[in-house]
Write an enzyme that holds these catalytic residues in place. Structure first.
Site, PDB file in Angstrom:
ATOM      1  N   CYS A  83       0.853  -1.181   0.000  1.00 40.70           N
ATOM      2  CA  CYS A  83       0.000   0.000   0.000  1.00 40.70           C
ATOM      3  C   CYS A  83       0.892   1.235   0.000  1.00 40.70           C
ATOM      4  O   CYS A  83       2.066   1.167   0.352  1.00 40.70           O
ATOM      5  CB  CYS A  83      -0.956   0.016   1.189  1.00 40.70           C
ATOM      6  SG  CYS A  83      -0.168  -0.191   2.786  1.00 40.70           S
ATOM      7  N   GLU A 132      -8.009   8.603   3.927  1.00 41.81           N
ATOM      8  CA  GLU A 132      -7.614   8.249   2.568  1.00 41.81           C
ATOM      9  C   GLU A 132      -8.784   7.946   1.641  1.00 41.81           C
ATOM     10  O   GLU A 132      -9.814   7.410   2.054  1.00 41.81           O
ATOM     11  CB  GLU A 132      -6.672   7.031   2.591  1.00 41.81           C
ATOM     12  CG  GLU A 132      -5.352   7.354   3.273  1.00 41.81           C
ATOM     13  CD  GLU A 132      -4.326   6.251   3.183  1.00 41.81           C
ATOM     14  OE1 GLU A 132      -3.132   6.573   3.159  1.00 41.81           O
ATOM     15  OE2 GLU A 132      -4.716   5.072   3.147  1.00 41.81           O
TER      16      GLU A 132
END
Length: 197
Positions: A83, A132
């Site tokens: 990620c 996010e």
């Protein structure tokens, strides 16, 4: 891994600590500006673009990683394959392929978009916040993993049952279950219904 104008502009050839910029977005994922990486993660957090990758082997097992102990954010916890954050102006797909290669030494095959998910996850240990807009990707890992020890402490392939056991026993990133659950439809499409995901 080829160098693109975006990656070249965001890489450093000397030992000076580089400033990493993130792309700020609105609730619909539209770019509205940039911010330095650490400042974007300080509470309450600034909504920014991110990506999460889930890679599987030919047996349908998920590759997970334990983040390196030296990382400033969520060190030593288990998480999905890879990620991170695209550089401003970098396509999320390109960033996902780039970081997977940088962290794990592999280039994923059959990498496909798996939707997006928006979340707000504080990290109690560091006090930082993951605010996010996350682009999800699923694919296959068909070569041996060669992790960068500065990024990755350990890797393992797990079945759904093994992941359940490990998740109950070990510490995982705050965002892990959110991104995994959001990616499940694409994961099932990739691994088949018999995979158990």
């Amino acid at each position: 891994m080829p160098t693109t104008p975006v990656t070249a502009a965001n890489s450093s050839s000397n030992s000076v600590q580089e400033t990493i910029m993130l792309e700020l977005v609105d609730e619909n994922g539209n770019t509205i500006g940039t911010a330095e990486k650490l400042s974007a993660h300080r509470a309450p957090g600034l909504l920014h673009r991110a990506f999460s990758v889930f890679l599987f082997d030919e047996q349908g097992r998920l590759l997970i990683q334990r983040r390196a102990l030296g990382k400033y954010h969520s060190p030593g916890v288990w998480s999905n394959t890879c990620c991170g954050h695209p550089y401003p102006g970098e396509a999320p797909f390109t960033a996902a392929a780039r970081r997977t290669h940088e962290e794990l030494g592999i280039s994923p095959s059959l990498l496909a978009e798996a939707g997006t998910v928006r979340y707000n996850h504080p990290d109690p240990a560091s006090g930082l916040v993951e605010q996010e807009y996350n682009h999800l990707f699923v694919g296959m890992a068909q070569s041996s993993v060669r992790p960068d020890p500065d990024e990755v402490d350990a890797t393992v392939y797990v079945t759904p049952a093994e992941l359940t056991e490990r998740h109950a026993a070990d510490t995982f990133s705050a965002w892990f279950m959110t991104v995994l659950d959001a990616a499940r439809p694409a994961i099932r499409e990739l691994t088949g219904s018999a995979g158990g995901w």
